[in-house]
Design an enzyme around this catalytic site. Structure first.
Site, PDB file in Angstrom:
ATOM      1  N   ASN A   9     -23.759 -43.313  82.460  1.00  0.00           N
ATOM      2  CA  ASN A   9     -23.123 -44.620  82.275  1.00  0.00           C
ATOM      3  C   ASN A   9     -22.624 -45.032  83.653  1.00  0.00           C
ATOM      4  O   ASN A   9     -21.576 -44.577  84.094  1.00  0.00           O
ATOM      5  CB  ASN A   9     -21.968 -44.496  81.273  1.00  0.00           C
ATOM      6  CG  ASN A   9     -21.164 -45.780  81.172  1.00  0.00           C
ATOM      7  OD1 ASN A   9     -21.606 -46.841  81.623  1.00  0.00           O
ATOM      8  ND2 ASN A   9     -19.972 -45.692  80.581  1.00  0.00           N
ATOM      9  N   LYS A  11     -21.518 -47.767  84.679  1.00  0.00           N
ATOM     10  CA  LYS A  11     -20.421 -48.746  84.664  1.00  0.00           C
ATOM     11  C   LYS A  11     -20.717 -49.864  85.676  1.00  0.00           C
ATOM     12  O   LYS A  11     -21.880 -50.228  85.844  1.00  0.00           O
ATOM     13  CB  LYS A  11     -19.076 -48.058  84.924  1.00  0.00           C
ATOM     14  CG  LYS A  11     -18.870 -46.859  83.980  1.00  0.00           C
ATOM     15  CD  LYS A  11     -17.492 -46.308  83.990  1.00  0.00           C
ATOM     16  CE  LYS A  11     -17.418 -45.129  83.011  1.00  0.00           C
ATOM     17  NZ  LYS A  11     -16.092 -44.570  82.870  1.00  0.00           N
ATOM     18  N   HIS A  95     -17.574 -48.707  74.226  1.00  0.00           N
ATOM     19  CA  HIS A  95     -16.906 -47.905  75.251  1.00  0.00           C
ATOM     20  C   HIS A  95     -15.424 -48.289  75.306  1.00  0.00           C
ATOM     21  O   HIS A  95     -15.073 -49.458  75.151  1.00  0.00           O
ATOM     22  CB  HIS A  95     -17.573 -48.111  76.616  1.00  0.00           C
ATOM     23  CG  HIS A  95     -17.134 -47.098  77.610  1.00  0.00           C
ATOM     24  ND1 HIS A  95     -15.928 -47.192  78.262  1.00  0.00           N
ATOM     25  CD2 HIS A  95     -17.716 -45.934  78.024  1.00  0.00           C
ATOM     26  CE1 HIS A  95     -15.789 -46.124  79.044  1.00  0.00           C
ATOM     27  NE2 HIS A  95     -16.853 -45.350  78.926  1.00  0.00           N
ATOM     28  N   GLU A  97     -13.498 -48.741  77.674  1.00  0.00           N
ATOM     29  CA  GLU A  97     -13.188 -49.789  78.661  1.00  0.00           C
ATOM     30  C   GLU A  97     -13.491 -51.169  78.089  1.00  0.00           C
ATOM     31  O   GLU A  97     -12.775 -52.142  78.373  1.00  0.00           O
ATOM     32  CB  GLU A  97     -13.970 -49.523  79.959  1.00  0.00           C
ATOM     33  CG  GLU A  97     -13.417 -48.296  80.676  1.00  0.00           C
ATOM     34  CD  GLU A  97     -14.425 -47.525  81.510  1.00  0.00           C
ATOM     35  OE1 GLU A  97     -15.513 -48.054  81.804  1.00  0.00           O
ATOM     36  OE2 GLU A  97     -14.121 -46.365  81.865  1.00  0.00           O
ATOM     37  N   GLU A 167     -15.452 -39.811  73.310  1.00  0.00           N
ATOM     38  CA  GLU A 167     -14.902 -39.909  74.657  1.00  0.00           C
ATOM     39  C   GLU A 167     -13.389 -40.070  74.592  1.00  0.00           C
ATOM     40  O   GLU A 167     -12.883 -41.185  74.447  1.00  0.00           O
ATOM     41  CB  GLU A 167     -15.502 -41.120  75.380  1.00  0.00           C
ATOM     42  CG  GLU A 167     -17.004 -41.056  75.528  1.00  0.00           C
ATOM     43  CD  GLU A 167     -17.477 -41.825  76.754  1.00  0.00           C
ATOM     44  OE1 GLU A 167     -18.182 -41.247  77.561  1.00  0.00           O
ATOM     45  OE2 GLU A 167     -17.095 -43.004  76.897  1.00  0.00           O
ATOM     46  N   GLY A 173     -12.735 -40.423  83.618  1.00  0.00           N
ATOM     47  CA  GLY A 173     -12.491 -40.751  85.024  1.00  0.00           C
ATOM     48  C   GLY A 173     -11.205 -40.159  85.571  1.00  0.00           C
ATOM     49  O   GLY A 173     -10.777 -40.516  86.661  1.00  0.00           O
ATOM     50  N   SER A 213     -15.073 -36.954  82.172  1.00  0.00           N
ATOM     51  CA  SER A 213     -15.028 -35.998  83.283  1.00  0.00           C
ATOM     52  C   SER A 213     -15.960 -34.807  83.059  1.00  0.00           C
ATOM     53  O   SER A 213     -15.621 -33.674  83.427  1.00  0.00           O
ATOM     54  CB  SER A 213     -13.592 -35.538  83.543  1.00  0.00           C
ATOM     55  OG  SER A 213     -12.779 -36.653  83.876  1.00  0.00           O
TER      56      SER A 213
HETATM   57  P1  PGA Z   1     -16.409 -40.133  83.394  1.00  0.00           P
HETATM   58  O1  PGA Z   1     -16.747 -41.348  82.387  1.00  0.00           O
HETATM   59  O2  PGA Z   1     -17.557 -39.148  83.258  1.00  0.00           O
HETATM   60  O3  PGA Z   1     -16.347 -40.761  84.759  1.00  0.00           O
HETATM   61  O4  PGA Z   1     -15.113 -39.551  82.949  1.00  0.00           O
HETATM   62  C1  PGA Z   1     -17.334 -41.113  81.146  1.00  0.00           C
HETATM   63  C2  PGA Z   1     -17.546 -42.435  80.450  1.00  0.00           C
HETATM   64  O5  PGA Z   1     -16.675 -43.309  80.536  1.00  0.00           O
HETATM   65  O6  PGA Z   1     -18.578 -42.651  79.803  1.00  0.00           O
END
Ligand code: PGA
Length: 250
Positions: A9, A11, A95, A97, A167, A173, A213
């Site tokens: 992903n 982003k 997601h 976000e 998630e 992140g 992460s």
């Molecule tokens: P990350 O993000 O691996 O940077 O923690 C995962 C995601 O948001 O899909």
């Protein structure tokens, strides 16, 4: 038998040229790898879909979102049929976000899921709790509502085109990964909810990814759990070598 999947992903990262180069590197590495035990997907910004599609032969393609309408006067939006017309096979929906910064609700996501499936896309559907919800113990209820209100109206046949990604928001992140036991607990819970709704076979066949992460160092332990069928990878998907370190973790 359910599939293992590792999906990137990206982003809101990379220019088109950078994205094409990254996709090219990932595709070449996947092509060269022998005995890979998972399907590989890259999730890329809308602007990149068509160009990235041209360089993929061994990797599938996902958009990171789609609109909750099919067409019309929705300036700036990109519909599921538009995504499908680029050759993408998947769309990531729900997601955290998108939920947090763009106010996507379970009801809106239900519509997006329906439109994506109608357009012939498979859906990577994200769910997961915030740190406050983890601490106050409401996380099982939160995840149950996310699945019930956005997915559980689907037919059994439609569920075959759904991949679920758990998630935990507190792990995205942040460098703080859920432990493999914490993740497995939720994955088993999610599979149990699917079994209640659709029966044991469909639950067994549904791929459930972990995201938050995930990196080459922790992927083997996470993927060794019985209900963790791969990962949705943010930060570590932006470099071909770290992404491939996760792809080869099975
Ligand atoms: P990350 O993000 O691996 O940077 O923690 C995962 C995601 O948001 O899909």
């Amino acid at each position: 038998m359910r599939k293992n999947i590792v999906a990137g992903n990206w982003k809101m990262n990379t220019t088109v040229a950078e994205g094409v180069e990254l996709a090219h590197q990932v595709n070449a590495a996947v092509e060269a790898a022998t005995d890979l035990k998972c399907e590989v997907i890259v999730g890329v910004p809308f602007t990149h879909l068509t160009a990235v599609k041209q360089v993929l032969t061994a990797v599938n393609l996902a958009a990171e979102n789609c609109a909750d309408h099919v067409s019309g006067a929705y300036t700036g939006e990109v519909s599921a049929p538009m995504v499908a017309s680029t050759g993408a096979q998947y769309v990531i929906l729900g997601h955290s976000e998108r939920r947090e910064y763009y106010n996507e609700t379970n009801a809106m996501l239900k519509t997006k899921v329906d439109l994506a499936l109608e357009a012939g896309l498979k859906v990577i559907f994200c769910c997961g709790e915030s740190l406050a919800q983890r601490k106050d113990g409401s996380y099982f209820d939160v995840i149950k509502s996310e699945l019930t209100e956005s997915l559980f109206h689907l037919t059994a046949e439609q569920m075959a085109n759904i991949v679920i990604a758990y998630e935990p928001i507190w792990a995205i992140g942040t460098g703080e990964t859920a432990t493999s036991d914490q993740a497995e607990e939720i994955h088993a819970f999610i599979r149990g909810l699917i079994a209640e709704q659709y029966g044991a076979q469909i639950a067994e066949d549904t791929t459930i990814l972990y995201g938050g992460s995930c990196k080459p160092s922790n992927a083997p332990e996470l993927f060794a759990k019985p209900d963790i069928d791969g990962g949705l990878i943010g930060g570590a998907s932006l470099k071909a070598d770290s992404f491939m370190g996760i792809v080869t973790a099975f």
